[in-house]
Motif scaffolding. Structure first.
Motif, PDB file in Angstrom:
ATOM      1  N   GLY A 153       8.917  20.364  -4.445  1.00 51.71           N
ATOM      2  CA  GLY A 153       8.684  18.900  -5.396  1.00 51.71           C
ATOM      3  C   GLY A 153       8.648  18.129  -3.473  1.00 51.71           C
ATOM      4  N   PHE A 154       9.840  18.244  -2.938  1.00 47.36           N
ATOM      5  CA  PHE A 154      10.141  17.009  -2.323  1.00 47.36           C
ATOM      6  C   PHE A 154       9.155  16.882  -1.135  1.00 47.36           C
ATOM      7  CE2 PHE A 154      14.824  18.542  -2.242  1.00 47.36           C
ATOM      8  CZ  PHE A 154      16.211  17.273  -2.577  1.00 47.36           C
ATOM      9  N   TYR A 155       8.057  18.299  -1.029  1.00 49.89           N
ATOM     10  CA  TYR A 155       7.276  17.409   0.092  1.00 49.89           C
ATOM     11  C   TYR A 155       6.539  16.538  -0.876  1.00 49.89           C
ATOM     12  CZ  TYR A 155       7.751  21.476   2.302  1.00 49.89           C
ATOM     13  OH  TYR A 155       8.738  22.195   3.731  1.00 49.89           O
ATOM     14  N   ILE A 156       5.737  16.618  -2.374  1.00 51.70           N
ATOM     15  CA  ILE A 156       4.984  15.639  -3.582  1.00 51.70           C
ATOM     16  C   ILE A 156       5.945  14.615  -3.375  1.00 51.70           C
ATOM     17  CG2 ILE A 156       4.539  15.637  -5.947  1.00 51.70           C
ATOM     18  CD1 ILE A 156       4.664  18.438  -5.803  1.00 51.70           C
ATOM     19  N   VAL A 157       6.826  14.008  -3.515  1.00 52.11           N
ATOM     20  CA  VAL A 157       7.546  13.233  -3.436  1.00 52.11           C
ATOM     21  C   VAL A 157       8.015  12.049  -2.151  1.00 52.11           C
ATOM     22  CG1 VAL A 157      10.280  12.190  -3.680  1.00 52.11           C
ATOM     23  CG2 VAL A 157       9.370  13.741  -5.458  1.00 52.11           C
ATOM     24  N   ALA A 158       7.571  12.619  -0.985  1.00 54.14           N
ATOM     25  CA  ALA A 158       7.838  12.193   0.246  1.00 54.14           C
ATOM     26  C   ALA A 158       6.027  11.658   0.311  1.00 54.14           C
ATOM     27  CB  ALA A 158       7.329  13.478   1.356  1.00 54.14           C
ATOM     28  N   VAL A 159       5.464  12.032  -0.136  1.00 58.89           N
ATOM     29  CA  VAL A 159       4.048  11.726  -0.150  1.00 58.89           C
ATOM     30  C   VAL A 159       3.533  10.078  -0.999  1.00 58.89           C
ATOM     31  CG1 VAL A 159       1.109  11.220  -1.166  1.00 58.89           C
ATOM     32  CG2 VAL A 159       2.709  13.529  -0.563  1.00 58.89           C
ATOM     33  N   VAL A 160       4.568   9.759  -1.043  1.00 55.30           N
ATOM     34  CA  VAL A 160       5.115   7.984  -2.098  1.00 55.30           C
ATOM     35  C   VAL A 160       5.646   6.764  -0.724  1.00 55.30           C
ATOM     36  CG1 VAL A 160       5.458   6.517  -3.358  1.00 55.30           C
ATOM     37  CG2 VAL A 160       5.382   8.493  -3.857  1.00 55.30           C
ATOM     38  N   PRO A 161       6.051   7.751  -0.184  1.00 50.65           N
ATOM     39  CA  PRO A 161       6.781   6.689   1.100  1.00 50.65           C
ATOM     40  C   PRO A 161       6.316   6.821   2.272  1.00 50.65           C
ATOM     41  CG  PRO A 161       8.405   8.410   0.936  1.00 50.65           C
ATOM     42  CD  PRO A 161       7.414   8.477  -0.414  1.00 50.65           C
ATOM     43  N   ALA A 162       5.218   8.121   2.253  1.00 53.33           N
ATOM     44  CA  ALA A 162       4.380   8.572   3.497  1.00 53.33           C
ATOM     45  C   ALA A 162       3.393   7.087   3.323  1.00 53.33           C
ATOM     46  CB  ALA A 162       3.940   9.534   3.626  1.00 53.33           C
ATOM     47  N   MET A 163       2.783   6.711   2.191  1.00 58.09           N
ATOM     48  CA  MET A 163       1.458   6.450   2.192  1.00 58.09           C
ATOM     49  C   MET A 163       1.736   4.906   2.129  1.00 58.09           C
ATOM     50  SD  MET A 163      -0.024   7.902  -1.003  1.00 58.09           S
ATOM     51  CE  MET A 163      -1.226   6.836  -1.567  1.00 58.09           C
ATOM     52  N   GLY A 164       2.962   4.327   1.437  1.00 59.22           N
ATOM     53  CA  GLY A 164       3.730   3.219   2.112  1.00 59.22           C
ATOM     54  C   GLY A 164       3.817   2.905   3.371  1.00 59.22           C
ATOM     55  N   PHE A 165       4.449   3.945   3.905  1.00 62.99           N
ATOM     56  CA  PHE A 165       4.363   3.495   5.445  1.00 62.99           C
ATOM     57  C   PHE A 165       2.943   2.909   6.430  1.00 62.99           C
ATOM     58  CE2 PHE A 165       4.045   5.413  10.450  1.00 62.99           C
ATOM     59  CZ  PHE A 165       5.746   4.243  10.601  1.00 62.99           C
ATOM     60  N   VAL A 166       1.991   4.233   5.450  1.00 66.04           N
ATOM     61  CA  VAL A 166       1.070   3.913   5.752  1.00 66.04           C
ATOM     62  C   VAL A 166       0.364   2.833   5.855  1.00 66.04           C
ATOM     63  CG1 VAL A 166      -2.131   4.810   6.163  1.00 66.04           C
ATOM     64  CG2 VAL A 166      -0.164   6.182   6.050  1.00 66.04           C
ATOM     65  N   TRP A 167       0.170   1.424   4.226  1.00 61.24           N
ATOM     66  CA  TRP A 167      -0.181   0.713   4.240  1.00 61.24           C
ATOM     67  C   TRP A 167       0.642  -0.471   4.764  1.00 61.24           C
ATOM     68  CZ3 TRP A 167       2.610  -3.219   2.347  1.00 61.24           C
ATOM     69  CH2 TRP A 167       2.080  -4.623   1.749  1.00 61.24           C
ATOM     70  N   LEU A 168       2.089  -0.430   5.623  1.00 60.85           N
ATOM     71  CA  LEU A 168       2.437  -1.197   6.510  1.00 60.85           C
ATOM     72  C   LEU A 168       1.991  -1.611   7.962  1.00 60.85           C
ATOM     73  CD1 LEU A 168       4.706  -2.777   6.880  1.00 60.85           C
ATOM     74  CD2 LEU A 168       6.159  -0.744   7.173  1.00 60.85           C
ATOM     75  N   LEU A 169       1.139  -0.019   8.097  1.00 64.81           N
ATOM     76  CA  LEU A 169       0.717  -0.193   9.818  1.00 64.81           C
ATOM     77  C   LEU A 169      -0.549  -1.005   9.429  1.00 64.81           C
ATOM     78  CD1 LEU A 169       1.065   3.669  10.459  1.00 64.81           C
ATOM     79  CD2 LEU A 169       2.205   1.802  11.214  1.00 64.81           C
ATOM     80  N   THR A 170      -1.614  -1.119   8.268  1.00 65.02           N
ATOM     81  CA  THR A 170      -2.369  -1.541   7.538  1.00 65.02           C
ATOM     82  C   THR A 170      -2.162  -2.885   8.050  1.00 65.02           C
ATOM     83  OG1 THR A 170      -2.441  -1.564   5.443  1.00 65.02           O
ATOM     84  CG2 THR A 170      -3.698   0.231   7.055  1.00 65.02           C
ATOM     85  N   MET A 178       2.795  -5.406  -1.686  1.00 62.02           N
ATOM     86  CA  MET A 178       4.056  -4.729  -1.594  1.00 62.02           C
ATOM     87  C   MET A 178       4.776  -4.596  -2.971  1.00 62.02           C
ATOM     88  SD  MET A 178       5.780  -7.464   0.218  1.00 62.02           S
ATOM     89  CE  MET A 178       4.938  -9.493   0.090  1.00 62.02           C
ATOM     90  N   PHE A 179       4.647  -4.750  -3.295  1.00 65.30           N
ATOM     91  CA  PHE A 179       4.849  -4.686  -5.306  1.00 65.30           C
ATOM     92  C   PHE A 179       3.906  -3.805  -5.747  1.00 65.30           C
ATOM     93  CE2 PHE A 179       5.092  -6.460  -9.716  1.00 65.30           C
ATOM     94  CZ  PHE A 179       6.624  -6.426  -9.475  1.00 65.30           C
ATOM     95  N   ILE A 180       3.196  -2.830  -5.521  1.00 61.56           N
ATOM     96  CA  ILE A 180       3.512  -1.791  -5.445  1.00 61.56           C
ATOM     97  C   ILE A 180       3.565  -0.814  -5.098  1.00 61.56           C
ATOM     98  CG2 ILE A 180       0.567  -0.222  -5.704  1.00 61.56           C
ATOM     99  CD1 ILE A 180      -0.802  -2.740  -6.409  1.00 61.56           C
ATOM    100  N   ILE A 181       4.032  -0.837  -4.002  1.00 60.21           N
ATOM    101  CA  ILE A 181       5.304   0.229  -3.585  1.00 60.21           C
ATOM    102  C   ILE A 181       6.305   0.435  -4.200  1.00 60.21           C
ATOM    103  CG2 ILE A 181       6.301   0.848  -0.980  1.00 60.21           C
ATOM    104  CD1 ILE A 181       3.623  -0.289   0.604  1.00 60.21           C
ATOM    105  N   LEU A 182       6.839  -0.805  -4.634  1.00 57.08           N
ATOM    106  CA  LEU A 182       8.199  -1.047  -4.998  1.00 57.08           C
ATOM    107  C   LEU A 182       8.560  -0.533  -6.281  1.00 57.08           C
ATOM    108  CD1 LEU A 182      11.100  -2.201  -3.957  1.00 57.08           C
ATOM    109  CD2 LEU A 182      10.007  -4.398  -5.498  1.00 57.08           C
ATOM    110  N   ILE A 183       7.523  -0.488  -7.084  1.00 58.06           N
ATOM    111  CA  ILE A 183       7.167  -0.068  -8.275  1.00 58.06           C
ATOM    112  C   ILE A 183       6.608   1.614  -7.916  1.00 58.06           C
ATOM    113  CG2 ILE A 183       5.346   0.048 -10.585  1.00 58.06           C
ATOM    114  CD1 ILE A 183       4.888  -3.120 -10.134  1.00 58.06           C
ATOM    115  N   ALA A 184       6.045   1.911  -7.379  1.00 59.01           N
ATOM    116  CA  ALA A 184       5.764   3.205  -6.556  1.00 59.01           C
ATOM    117  C   ALA A 184       6.789   4.328  -6.606  1.00 59.01           C
ATOM    118  CB  ALA A 184       4.701   3.240  -5.899  1.00 59.01           C
ATOM    119  N   LEU A 185       7.607   3.941  -5.968  1.00 61.24           N
ATOM    120  CA  LEU A 185       8.379   4.254  -5.164  1.00 61.24           C
ATOM    121  C   LEU A 185      10.010   3.969  -6.463  1.00 61.24           C
ATOM    122  CD1 LEU A 185       9.858   2.631  -1.711  1.00 61.24           C
ATOM    123  CD2 LEU A 185       8.733   4.654  -2.380  1.00 61.24           C
ATOM    124  N   PHE A 186       9.872   3.552  -7.418  1.00 60.88           N
ATOM    125  CA  PHE A 186      10.394   3.443  -8.252  1.00 60.88           C
ATOM    126  C   PHE A 186      10.295   4.780  -9.669  1.00 60.88           C
ATOM    127  CE2 PHE A 186      13.015  -0.470  -6.934  1.00 60.88           C
ATOM    128  CZ  PHE A 186      14.638  -0.007  -6.732  1.00 60.88           C
TER     129      PHE A 186
END
Length: 990
Positions: free
Chosen positions: A26-43, A1-9
């Motif tokens: 660029g919004f599509y590119i930026v949206a990848v980061v929270p989307a990957m965080g969401f997938v990681w959260l599900l795991t 979760m700390f990595i997600i936090l750093i990745a978002l900032f």
């Protein structure tokens, strides 16, 4: 979760670059980061569900956590914990955040201004919310809490040209910051009482804390105040509808899935332990239900689609917090299920409004008609979301509200019917404004032509389709989230008796749902009969009006106080300061038993008596002086007398520093006197007599308190340990310098920071009236053109023969003793001064460097060395004028001050790389041929920073009080120069 936090900032920091290349895509590119965080959260859910949320960090089977030491001396660490409650909130933060970013790619245009910074703030907001719900340290949580307030201010005020956006942003910032500060006070009380600032430890110790009562009850009330202001509950609810001035994606994210959920999260986090405290029920449950009713009633009277949803959000937040506030397992289970449902349907509805506004140009339901046929997909999606909000089966909103009614019916007590009645009424209002929203936006109105619009693209609708699919799927299959919600409510000791089910039979909860729906339909029909153009009438003042009244009253009070205290009179200001400085310590000294010394020592050395007498004479002469220059000189006599006192007392370092400071201050005063009248008003009056009485009384009080403090000492002074500390801890024998750069380095760093800020502020005031000019080079200036018109040398004062001699010297072909000496007008030049300056300038500079380097073991240091270098510059300026000053120091004072602060800061940060505390000191001992053994201490680098800051400050004083006033006076007659200086002084006063 700390990595997600750093990745978002980190992504937020890269947004301007990404959008410069890809523009709105660029919004599509930026949206990848929270989307990957969401997938990681599900795991991570299997591990989260297998943990016990009641266990402390580090224990087996405890929730996943991270602990990084940060400020252990203050018990502040980077502690993060991913328990079930945090995971549920992260589902909304990351999932809805990714969908909103995808939506923004079609909402904005390529030529919209500020899209990159907007995306950066939105992604940073996701990072701040991630940190807020996972932080286990209350101080870290508070930091993220305030970051969300600042970012919401920036996002709400995105349309800077609109005064409504700026005002709404400021309202949100003031209200949430006020609540945040109250919350901080409560959290500090709870942390101090617990002995730990970990949120999990505070909740675990809640039963013992709650039994204390008193200050714990107040602390919990303060925390709830922060939560209620953040989640826009009554009476703070007005800021959220005002925040609708923000772009619609901001409303969809901040006010449906993120910011306002911060208060909900805090109430949910503390409810298991503190729901039995005195103020919990009235604030959480009572205010929550009241907010639900008021918000629903106000939503039913709006014509703007966003305002309908905004007041609906206020209502729903009151609904959720009131259920969490009940403080039992069933209520927590139902409230968390409702939180998920609210995030899904409210984000969908806000995004739908954005499409309507984007494609039709209006959100006013009085101007919209027939959009259901023009945009059938959007109408279907919005209708499903609104139906979920109203609690209509088979949607997830209905399932969640059924669990709420079921939990309410399990409540015991004689007044258990009150929450039931209030929530049924609030739910009925929810049905009414849901109908108002759907029919107002998409229905066909009599006598109106269908609103012209274009159908939205599929990619524009995609985020809404995903959210609506979640609403429908979870409504049909609520068992997908029931284990998660049930596990999050596991902190309560009671068993959970309610469930998430689409059909539980003909139960009392179903009856309440039917009653709410029927009541809502009747309310809508009654409201629909009113004219759409009818104005909203109120008998009671709105909360925003009360807020405005408080703000205006504060402004008026500030103006009143300012008008009576800020009179523009220096003597008045000093009188107030000195009077307070006298009354407060004297009142304490007179009320506390104070011992009196048995032995008196008049002087340790006969010379001290003589020096003291000279200082007294200088002080009296300063009072009686008729000219400002003489008064300044006499005041300096007292300062130089202190130099002699320090020297006689065996404090050469203090004596040296005082000598240099007094000299620099004297020069600064003399330079500033050129902008003031020469003579002082002299005379005895009641005002001067009052000043004399105050000054004498303050002096007597200071002596009395000092004597009492010295006589009251019972323990050995801490200064006795400083020689040993300085030599063994700071590796130096100069106690004063080692104390400044090692033992109390934080104090010194703060002082040079304030010094830099003060220098910048003074210079900015000077240059308000006198714009900074390009630095002149000596070769660009005509000989004898600088300081023309100076009165320093006139025919009547020095004689024509001497004037002719000066002109002959100035126009000779001999090489100048100074680089820019030839630029001065002949009357201003002095061959003796120029020669002496040329001889001693470099020697003083070398002496300043020597003082800097040897200051760790001998008198000196960075402060003294910087003052010596500043004196060298002062001599150059006095001898050669402003162009000579520019030639002798070609580095800007801003660079020197900023560079000095940077060097000092780096000397403290670098030890962190080695795993040592900030400002740790290292020493190297080495041997050099011919020079013998030597020792180098790393605190010397901090001293170099001090040296540069002081040198920059002196240069700034010479430039602002010297060069700029010189330039104002050049080439003008004495009368004209007096007018210019007067106008200059007026400009500085402004």
């Amino acid at each position: 979760m700390f990595i997600i936090l750093i990745a978002l900032f980190a992504t937020a920091a890269l947004c301007p670059l990404i959008f410069r290349i890809f523009r709105r895509n660029g919004f599509y590119i930026v949206a990848v980061v929270p989307a990957m965080g969401f997938v990681w959260l599900l795991t991570r859910f299997p591990q989260v569900l297998a943990s016990d949320p009641s266990l402390a960090n580090g224990l087996p089977n405890a929730p996943p956590s991270i602990q990084i030491p940060w400020i252990p001396g203050f018990l502040v660490n980077l502690d993060f914990r991913l328990d079930t409650l945090a995971a549920v909130l992260l589902l909304l933060i990351l999932g809805v955040g990714a969908l909103v970013l995808v939506y923004c790619a079609r909402y904005f245009k390529n030529d919209d201004m500020g899209v990159g910074p907007f995306a950066a703030k939105l992604v940073a907001f996701a990072g701040a919310m991630t940190g807020l719900v996972t932080a286990d340290d209350v101080i870290i949580m508070f930091i993220f809490w305030e970051i969300t307030s600042v970012l919401s201010y920036l996002l709400i005020g995105f349309s800077q040209a609109l005064i409504t956006a700026r005002r709404s942003a400021m309202n949100a910032l003031i209200v949430t910051t006020f609540g945040g500060l109250a919350m901080l006070g409560g959290l500090l009380i709870l942390g101090t009482s617990t002995g730990s600032y970990r949120l999990s430890d505070i909740v675990a110790a809640a039963p013992e804390l709650s039994a204390m009562g008193g200050h714990i009850d107040v602390a919990v009330a303060l925390v709830l105040l922060g939560a209620l202001s953040k989640s826009a509950l009554v009476p703070f609810h007005f800021w959220l509808p005002g925040a609708m001035a923000a772009p619609t994606p901001v409303s969809a994210y901040l006010h449906a899935a993120a910011m306002v959920k911060a208060g909900v999260y805090l109430v949910a986090r503390l409810a298991p332990g503190f729901s039995e405290t005195m103020f919990w029920g009235p604030l959480a449950v009572g205010i929550g239900i009241l907010t639900m009713i008021i918000g629903g009633y106000r939503a039913l009277k709006q014509y703007d689609l966003k305002l309908i949803l905004a007041f609906g959000t206020v209502s729903q937040l009151g609904f959720i917090i009131s259920i969490f506030g009940l403080g039992n397992a069933d209520a927590a289970f139902a409230a968390l299920a409702l939180t998920l449902a609210h995030g899904l349907f409210k984000a969908t509805l806000f995004l739908a409004v954005g499409i309507v506004d984007h494609n039709t140009g209006t959100r006013d339901i009085r101007k919209l008609s027939g959009l259901g046929r023009s945009m059938p997909v959007l109408a279907t999606v919005a209708t499903l979301a609104a139906a979920s909000m109203a609690g209509i089966p088979p949607l997830y909103g209905f399932v969640a509200k059924e669990s709420v009614f079921d939990a309410l019916l399990h409540q015991g007590g004689p007044l258990a019917w009150l929450p039931v009645a209030g929530i049924v009424l609030g739910t009925g209002l929810t049905v009414a404004y849901s109908l108002r929203f759907v029919l107002g936006a998409f229905g066909r109105k009599r006598g109106m032509q269908p609103t012209a619009c274009k159908r939205p693209s599929l990619i524009f609708l995609a985020p809404l389709l995903v959210l609506t699919a979640g609403t429908v799927v979870l409504g049909v299959l609520p068992g997908l989230v029931e284990p998660l919600v049930k596990h999050a409510a596991g902190l309560y000791p009671q068993p959970i008796e309610v469930h998430l089910a689409l059909w539980a039979g003909f139960t009392p909860a179903l009856g309440l749902s039917v009653l709410a729906v029927l009541g809502g339909v009747l309310l809508f029909v009654g409201r629909a009969r009113a004219d759409y153009s009818a104005r909203l009438h109120r008998r009671l003042p709105a909360a925003e009006e009360a807020y405005r009244g408080i703000v205006n009253l504060t402004d008026e009070l500030a103006i009143w106080v300012t008008g009576r205290t800020q009179r523009g009179s220096l003597s008045f200001y000093l009188g107030v300061i000195l009077a307070v400085a006298m009354v407060v310590p004297l009142s304490i000294a007179l009320t506390v038993p104070t011992p009196w010394p048995d032995q008196w020592v008049i002087a340790d050395h006969p010379a001290q008596i003589v020096i003291g007498a000279i200082m007294i004479v200088g002080a009296i002469a300063a009072i009686r002086a008729s000219k400002r220059f003489m008064a300044v000189l006499m005041v300096s006599v007292t300062g130089f007398g202190m130099v002699a006192i320090f020297a006689l007392q065996g404090a050469p370092d203090l004596a040296l520093t005082q000598l240099l400071v007094e000299t620099i201050v004297l020069v600064a005063f003399v330079l500033a006197l050129r902008a003031l009248p020469k003579r002082l008003w002299v005379g005895i009056s009641r005002i001067k007599l009052g000043r004399a009485v105050l000054a004498t009384a303050l002096a007597l009080m200071t002596v009395y308190v000092a004597i009492g403090m010295m006589a009251a000492r019972q323990e050995a002074p801490i200064s006795l340990a400083f020689p040993d500390l300085a030599y063994h801890e700071g590796y130096g024998s100069n106690i004063v310098n080692v104390t400044l750069v090692d033992l109390r380095v934080w104090d010194t760093f703060g002082e040079i920071t304030v010094l830099a800020a003060a220098a910048t502020g003074v210079a900015s005031l000077i240059f308000v009236a006198v714009p900074s000019r390009r630095r002149l080079r000596a070769r660009e200036v005509e000989s004898g053109s600088i300081d023309h018109g100076s009165e320093a040398m006139s025919t009547g004062e020095f004689g024509q023969a001497r004037l002719d001699l000066a002109r002959k010297f100035a126009t000779s072909d001999n090489e100048d003793w100074l680089i820019a000496g030839h630029t001065l007008v002949a009357e201003r030049r002095s061959i003796v001064f120029e020669v002496v300056t040329r001889l001693i300038f470099h020697s003083i500079l070398l002496l300043s460097v020597f003082t800097l380097i040897t200051g760790h073991n001998n008198p000196g240091g960075g402060f003294a060395g910087g003052l010596l270098a500043g004196l060298a510059l002062t001599i150059r300026y006095l001898a050669g004028g402003r162009v000579e000053l520019a030639e002798s120091m070609r580095v800007s004072p801003n660079i020197l001050i900023g560079g000095g602060l940077a060097v000092a800061a780096c000397s403290g940060i670098i030890p962190l790389l080695a795993g040592d505390p900030v400002f740790s000191t290292y020493v190297w001992q080495f041997s050099l041929p011919l020079f013998g053994e030597h020792k180098f201490v790393t605190s010397t680098f901090f001293d170099i920073g001090v040296y540069l800051v002081v040198l920059g400050l002196v240069q700034d004083v010479l430039r602002s009080l010297g060069s700029e006033i010189d330039q104002l006076s050049e080439g003008r007659s004495p009368v004209a120069r007096h007018d210019v200086v007067a106008s200059y002084q007026t400009g500085v006063g402004r």
